[in-house]
Design an enzyme around this catalytic site. Structure first.
Site: not given
Ligand code: PEP
Ligand code: MG
Length: 586
Positions: A342, A511, A463-464, A306, A440, A474
């Site tokens: 990324r 991820c 996550n997204d 990141r 995502e 989130r």
């Molecule tokens: C995600 O969105 O799952 C991700 C790995 O990226 P970030 O948490 O940095 O948005």
């Molecule tokens: Mg993300």
């Protein structure tokens, strides 16, 4: 929620965000705007006011120099440069003269005059087209806050400069706060709001700092100096813990330590299922300083770098050479293992100072690749740094928040133009560098076959993906109960993405945070993920678990859970499977 278990001890319940237990004195950190006093000066007090101003400037100068030296010795000269810019702002003669002339004309106190002039400068720079000039807004804001604190005699807690071990209690905690944290002194943190996958929490998890978020009123119930225990496993904040509670936690810590010692024994084994099906276990990182730990955890490379971490630590846009050094350092530490870098994902909860990505509804707004495609200078600088580092390191590039093929092609075109530029200058880079996309955004998931044709690999950002698929912010603790990774919609979508990638013959990794949760690891193995990338701390347990699962059992688990079509039942089945496989370590 609150439980008062006896007169002194108070237990607040929140969301278990980062595992671990810590006990120590609380430091309540309130980030509210500083109230700048404004009043008319009495007759003949102008000179005295100017002297007060000069003293505050000297004091601020000394403070900035101390922080500068500290950052230079801990993080390096590159990271410290931001404070040179702060010193220039502090001593900018045009600004200082304007403040004095405002003072003489208005007869108001110096804080009021300084604040007005600084605000004028900030709105002027904010309106500039030039990115470099826009960045000056953050510098002016930081310096003016520091100076105003010194003028008003109010104390500002500096997270990079905590004087003793403490547990931070705050309304919220931004990723840039997290980037500033002194992890040696910070035992744990708890916040009133926030969600489990907010980026500050992700950063805490990677630093091994226990955290509880979403407790609603911790800042109101706790005072600086109170003894507090944070239980990041169960999501508890205990104010004034009793002796018996501390004893109980002491025993639990001994048991956890024994368990960790058994689990860590597996660390040198290859990352594979019981019957030898490989599943690469990689690390999510934010910078080179984590790599020692990543190597110690035997990660099979970095599945998600990141890069915003570098930008947040800089409070701005680091130069190509600063970025190059960091990318190369990570790649060198990873050795032959791949490092997936990324490209910049700012916006959402990650903003850099007053920078122009701050907009309403920012998780669905001007974020990540959208920001980069409109700020080509910043994007190209990063791509150049990554490409140059690829001349020696095993590096791959990954684009975040891709929502469609057009966007991906645009990003690839920018990359091609940067490659052409480097070729023309005879600067080396990996001509075969692989390019991937994060999946995502639900639209990308729906057209995974089309996205897959454009890239060498895919990585699922759960996550997204969950936040967008379920319409659950989130960061918002009020809707945190709806953030359900085991929801049938999520599981079907993840499976469809993996199937789509495999059909196109490219690897698909995961991820997002679920990649580090053992309950999901077997499911992802069964779905055919090629790798899981997670906070390095979580890697040994995932590896241990995977070593106890046959591929066929994982596939059966996928079929079982998908057929259930119900979140609660799915969680039950996944938990039961985990308990069975982990045996006495469940
Ligand atoms: C995600 O969105 O799952 C991700 C790995 O990226 P970030 O948490 O940095 O948005
Ligand atoms: Mg993300």
């Amino acid at each position: 929620m609150t439980t008062e278990s006896n007169q002194n001890e108070i237990v607040l319940e929140g969301i278990a965000a980062s595992p671990g237990v810590a006990h120590g004195p609380a430091l309540v950190y309130l980030q509210k705007q500083l109230d700048v006093p404004c009043y008319e000066l009495g007759e003949g007090l102008i000179d005295e006011e100017i002297e007060r101003f000069e003293r505050a400037i000297l004091e601020t100068r000394a403070e900035i120099s101390v922080v500068r030296d500290k950052i230079a010795s801990t993080l390096g000269e590159g990271e410290a440069r931001i404070f040179d810019a702060h010193l220039l702002v502090l001593e900018d003669s045009a600004l200082l003269e304007e403040v004095i002339s405002e003072l003489r004309q208005s007869g108001m106190n110096i804080e009021c005059c300084y604040n007005q002039v600084a605000e004028r400068y900030m709105s002027f720079f904010r309106s500039m087209e030039d990115d470099y000039l826009k960045e000056r807004v953050a510098d002016i804001r930081d310096v003016s806050r520091r100076l105003l604190h010194n003028l008003t005699g109010t104390q500002k807690v500096s997270l990079s400069d905590l004087s003793g071990d403490c547990i931070l209690i705050s309304e919220d905690f931004s990723p840039s706060d997290a980037a500033d944290m002194n992890r040696d002194k910070l035992l744990a943190f708890a916040t009133d709001s926030g969600g489990k996958t907010s980026h500050s929490v992700i950063m805490a998890r990677s630093m091994g700092i226990p955290a509880v978020v979403g407790s609603h009123d911790a800042t109101k119930r706790i005072k600086t100096g109170d003894q507090v225990l944070i239980d990041g496993h169960e999501g508890l904040i205990v104010i004034n813990p009793t002796e018996s509670r501390l004893y109980k936690y002491g025993k639990l810590a001994t048991e956890r330590k024994k368990r960790d010692e058994i689990i860590i024994k597996i660390i040198d084994q290859p990352s594979a299922s019981k019957d030898g099906v490989p599943l690469a276990l990689m690390a999510n990182v934010e910078g080179a300083r984590e790599m020692e730990h990543v190597t110690a955890m035997r990660a099979d490379g970095v599945g998600l770098f990141r890069t915003e971490g570098i930008f947040l630590r800089h409070h701005g846009y680091p130069s190509e050479s600063v970025q190059y050094d960091e990318y190369l350092a990570v790649a060198e530490a990873a050795g032959d293992n791949p490092v997936i870098i990324r490209t910049l994902d700012i916006g959402g909860d990650k903003t850099i100072g007053d920078q122009h990505v701050k907009d309403d509804n920012s998780f669905m707004g001007f974020r990540a690749i959208r920001f980069c495609l409109e700020n080509l200078d910043i994007f190209k600088t990063q791509l150049r740094a990554i490409l140059r580092a690829s001349a020696t390191g095993n590096i791959k590039i990954m684009y975040p928040m891709i929502s469609g093929v057009g966007e991906l092609q645009q990003a690839k075109n920018v990359l091609d133009s940067v490659k052409d530029e480097l070729r023309a200058k005879q600067i080396d880079f990996d001509e075969h560098i692989e390019v991937g996309a994060m999946v995502e955004v639900p639209s990308a998931a729906m057209i995974v076959d089309l996205i897959a044709k454009e890239v060498d690999f895919l990585s699922i950002g759960t996550n997204d993906l969950i936040q967008y698929l379920m319409a659950v912010d989130r960061l918002n603790d009020r809707v945190a109960h709806l953030y359900e990774p085991a929801h049938p919609a999520v599981l079907r979508t993840v499976k469809a993405i993996i199937d789509g990638g495999r059909a196109a013959g490219i690897p698909v990794s995961v991820c997002g945070e679920i990649a580090g949760e053992p309950v999901f690891a077997a499911l992802l193995l069964g779905m055919g993920a090629s790798s899981l990338s997670m906070t390095a701390n979580l890697l040994p347990e995932v590896k241990y678990f995977i070593h106890h699962v046959d591929q066929a059992e994982a596939c059966a688990l996928v079929a079982e859970v998908l057929a259930l079509g119900d979140t609660k039942l799915a969680v039950k089945a996944l938990e039961a499977f985990r308990r069975e496989k982990m045996g006495s370590l469940a």
